[in-house]
Each structure stands twice: as structure tokens, then as C-alpha cells.
Design a protein around this motif. Structure first.
Motif, mmCIF file in Angstrom:
data_model
loop_
_atom_site.group_PDB
_atom_site.id
_atom_site.type_symbol
_atom_site.label_atom_id
_atom_site.label_comp_id
_atom_site.label_asym_id
_atom_site.label_seq_id
_atom_site.Cartn_x
_atom_site.Cartn_y
_atom_site.Cartn_z
ATOM 1 N N THR A 153 -3.133 13.051 0.586
ATOM 2 C CA THR A 153 -3.784 11.727 0.834
ATOM 3 C C THR A 153 -2.788 10.898 1.270
ATOM 4 O O THR A 153 -2.925 9.822 2.069
ATOM 5 C CB THR A 153 -4.478 11.298 -0.528
ATOM 6 O OG1 THR A 153 -5.300 12.409 -0.991
ATOM 7 C CG2 THR A 153 -5.058 10.117 -0.479
ATOM 8 N N MET A 154 -1.620 10.897 0.827
ATOM 9 C CA MET A 154 -0.570 10.065 1.110
ATOM 10 C C MET A 154 -0.340 10.079 2.676
ATOM 11 O O MET A 154 0.087 9.197 3.479
ATOM 12 C CB MET A 154 0.843 10.564 0.569
ATOM 13 C CG MET A 154 1.850 9.522 1.000
ATOM 14 S SD MET A 154 3.673 9.930 0.052
ATOM 15 C CE MET A 154 3.857 11.484 1.081
ATOM 16 N N VAL A 155 -0.382 11.294 3.457
ATOM 17 C CA VAL A 155 -0.231 11.402 4.947
ATOM 18 C C VAL A 155 -1.435 10.793 5.484
ATOM 19 O O VAL A 155 -1.175 10.111 6.421
ATOM 20 C CB VAL A 155 -0.198 12.976 5.089
ATOM 21 C CG1 VAL A 155 -0.438 13.273 6.686
ATOM 22 C CG2 VAL A 155 0.920 13.914 4.676
ATOM 23 N N ALA A 157 -0.685 7.108 5.602
ATOM 24 C CA ALA A 157 0.546 6.995 6.341
ATOM 25 C C ALA A 157 0.273 6.819 7.866
ATOM 26 O O ALA A 157 0.709 6.013 8.636
ATOM 27 C CB ALA A 157 1.815 8.235 6.123
ATOM 28 N N LEU A 158 -0.708 7.756 8.012
ATOM 29 C CA LEU A 158 -1.207 7.730 9.610
ATOM 30 C C LEU A 158 -1.881 6.371 9.724
ATOM 31 O O LEU A 158 -2.090 5.800 10.987
ATOM 32 C CB LEU A 158 -2.038 8.852 9.866
ATOM 33 C CG LEU A 158 -1.263 10.335 10.032
ATOM 34 C CD1 LEU A 158 -2.261 11.522 10.085
ATOM 35 C CD2 LEU A 158 -0.354 10.409 10.975
ATOM 36 N N VAL A 202 0.817 -1.123 -0.022
ATOM 37 C CA VAL A 202 0.063 -0.048 -0.080
ATOM 38 C C VAL A 202 0.905 1.238 -0.032
ATOM 39 O O VAL A 202 0.737 2.247 -0.672
ATOM 40 C CB VAL A 202 -1.175 0.078 1.324
ATOM 41 C CG1 VAL A 202 -1.518 1.475 1.212
ATOM 42 C CG2 VAL A 202 -2.056 -1.058 0.965
ATOM 43 N N ALA A 203 2.038 1.393 0.843
ATOM 44 C CA ALA A 203 2.706 2.199 0.753
ATOM 45 C C ALA A 203 3.474 2.802 -0.354
ATOM 46 O O ALA A 203 3.668 3.805 -0.848
ATOM 47 C CB ALA A 203 3.816 2.176 2.113
ATOM 48 N N GLY A 204 4.100 1.416 -1.142
ATOM 49 C CA GLY A 204 4.543 1.619 -2.349
ATOM 50 C C GLY A 204 3.735 2.092 -3.342
ATOM 51 O O GLY A 204 4.153 2.889 -4.235
ATOM 52 N N GLY A 205 2.410 1.661 -3.411
ATOM 53 C CA GLY A 205 1.602 2.027 -4.318
ATOM 54 C C GLY A 205 1.310 3.568 -4.350
ATOM 55 O O GLY A 205 1.102 4.591 -5.246
#
Length: 331
Positions: A255-257, A260-261, A225-228
Motif C-alpha cells: 500500500t505504501m508503494v 508513493a507512486l 501523507v508520506a509520514g503517516g
């Protein structure tokens, strides 16, 4: 518009917002007033930018609004309701909207991992260039299994959680480069393939999969998920999709933040499984079943709750009231 007259007319309102921002504790009515004053001053800033842009005034009001947003955000962070909405609306919506990115990342990594593992098994001479015979023996007979039980479970869970969160954070942080996240994911897959091939060739495949699958399903899904999401960040400035590159990158970054959370919680769960379930005396089938159930729960969370959140209008971006207001004005 006469800027000086406008400033004089509204200076007391800006001063009041300053007072509310500086207040250490605010009553309920004062918190409500903070929101109202914020919206009011945001409108003033929009008017000035449109009709009489002045660098000094714009800078002052922008700074004031930024501090006001932080004050409102601080109050929201302490709200259990806001935390609940994050995990029932914002985070699942972000995962669902970005599903094709991280599902594609997952599929590609699984295929690459399978091909590498098959190739390593079929070419045993490669093993000798990576590890000595003693290191291979130690890995097969002791190190791989003892890794999951040589530390106290609670301490191990914390260590695993921090390490996995760091890997996921790197995937997203390097996403802006495109190549960086691909390289990091490849290194992760390569490590799994090498160890898996060594264990398989020494007839310990049952031990390898029995220890990897319980926690690895959810853990690797979080990394994918993080990679995508990282790759989506890269693509947002390559192909902004009809908006400016700056806006596209800002939306993807916010949205990435969110993701990440949310992944902090997902990786916490996988860390608990790795520390308490993987090395437990439970039968292998039971430990793997727990890992599968955790993975199913994650996908249900995304494709049931996430779909509902998106249909309700959530995007995974931060709330609109925490963004700078730009009010349409007329001359």
C-alpha cells in the motif's frame, strides 16, 4: 501424490508459460493465454506445496510465476485504462483508508510548528545562535523572496519536484524504523518555524505567508501523507492485527508503494504551483487562493473519490491477480 507423475503430466503447460513469458511481443490471444496459463500454473504450485512439497520444483514454479507476473504487469503499465484506474480507485482508496494516520501526522506537525514558531519569536536570542546578523539580513531582505524567482520556472519546478519527492520517499522508507520518520518530519517543521519566526520578528510575515501558502499547503500535505504512511508501516509489525507480522508488513508495504507512486503526481502539481504561481505578479490573495483551491481539491479527491473506491471494495493494495495465487486444495 506421485510428484514425478504430476510433473510429467503438467510439464508441457509449464513449458508453454515459459514460451509466453519469453515472447517479446504477444498478440491479444497470447496475452489472454498468458493470464490463463499463469492461473493454471499457480494452481499446480499450490497443489505441490500442499501434497508433495519439493524444494526444487517449488523454486522453479515460483520463479516462473514471478516472471509471468512481471510480464503481465509490464502490459498493464502501458495501459491507459490501468493508469486511469490507479488514480480513480487504487490511490484514492489507499489515501482514504490511511486517512487517520496522515491526518494525525498533519495535526501533530501543525501544532509543533506553531509552538516552535511562537517560542522562537518570543526568544530572539535563539536566532543569534543559528544565523549571523548578516545571514538574517540577507534572508529577510533578499534570499527568502529571490529563492522562488532566481531560476527559470520550468527548471525550478523540476528541481522542487525531485526534492519534495525525495523527502516524501525518505519519510516512507524510514517509516519502518518509526523514529526515523519522526526525526525527518521534525527537521522539516523546525526549518519552517525558524524561518517563519525570523520573518515575523522583522515585520515580513506577510511576505513569508504570501510565498509559503500557495504551494506549501499541498506540498506539506503530501509530506504529511508520506509520514503517516511511513508510521503505519512501522505500526504494521508492532501490532499486526490478527495476522502474521510478515503478512501485515507486506500489505502495508504494498500500500505504501501505491501511495508513493500517487504522491509523485501530487508533488508535481505542488511543484508547478511553486514555480509558476508563487513568484508570479498575481496579488497575494489570488496566489493564496490558488493554493487553497489545490488543497481543497486534494481533500475532495480523498474524501469523495476515495470513500467511493473503498465502498466499491478497493483497498489500495495491488490487484489480487498480481499476487501469488494460493488455491485451496484437497488431498
Amino acid at each position: 501424490m506421485d510428484l514425478d507423475a504430476y510433473v510429467v503430466a503438467h510439464a508441457h503447460e509449464w513449458a508453454r508459460l515459459e514460451e509466453l513469458v519469453r515472447a517479446g511481443r504477444r498478440t491479444g490471444p497470447e496475452s489472454d493465454e498468458l493470464v490463463d496459463r499463469y492461473q493454471q500454473v499457480a494452481t499446480h504450485l499450490s497443489v505441490i506445496r500442499t501434497a508433495a512439497p519439493d524444494g526444487e520444483v517449488v523454486a522453479y514454479l515460483s520463479s516462473l510465476l514471478n516472471r509471468a507476473r512481471m510480464a503481465m504487469l509490464g502490459a498493464r503499465v502501458l495501459s491507459w485504462r490501468a493508469a486511469g484506474r490507479f488514480f480513480t480507485h487504487q490511490f484514492p482508496a489507499a489515501l482514504y483508508r490511511l486517512r487517520y494516520w496522515w491526518l494525525g501526522c498533519m495535526a501533530a506537525n501543525i501544532v509543533v510548528s506553531a509552538v516552535l514558531m511562537w517560542w522562537f519569536v518570543d526568544h530572539p536570542e535563539v536566532e543569534q545562535t543559528l544565523l549571523s546578523k548578516q545571514e538574517v539580513d540577507d534572508l529577510v531582505n533578499n534570499d527568502f523572496e529571490s529563492y522562488y524567482s532566481e531560476h527559470a520556472a520550468s527548471a525550478f519546478a523540476t528541481r522542487v519536484w525531485i526534492n519534495n519527492a525525495w523527502v516524501a520517499a525518505l519519510c516512507m522508507a524510514l517509516g519502518i524504523t518509526g523514529v526515523g520518520v519522526v526525526w525527518l518530519l521534525f527537521q522539516n517543521v523546525l526549518n519552517v518555524a525558524v524561518v517563519g519566526s525570523i520573518m515575523t520578528r522583522h515585520d515580513r510575515a506577510d511576505l513569508f505567508w504570501g510565498l509559503i501558502l500557495p504551494h506549501g499547503l499541498l506540498e506539506l500535505t503530501a509530506v504529511f501523507v508520506a509520514g503517516g504512511v511511513g508510521l503505519k508501516l512501522f505500526w504494521s509489525w508492532i501490532e499486526p492485527g490478527g495476522i502474521s507480522r510478515g503478512n501485515s508488513l507486506a500489505i502495508a508495504g504494498r500500500t505504501m508503494v501505491t501511495v508513493a507512486l500517487g504522491l509523485v503526481a501530487v508533488l508535481f502539481v505542488s511543484g508547478i504551483i511553486e514555480a509558476f504561481v508563487t513568484p508570479s505578479p498575481l496579488p497575494t490573495w489570488a496566489r493564496i487562493a490558488i493554493g487553497i483551491l489545490a488543497e481543497i481539491a486534494f481533500f475532495a479527491y480523498v474524501f469523495v473519490l476515495g470513500r467511493q473506491a473503498v465502498r466499491a471494495g478497493h483497498t489500495g493494495d495491488i490487484s489480487a491477480d498480481l499476487l501469488e495465487d494460493r488455491v485451496a486444495t484437497q488431498d
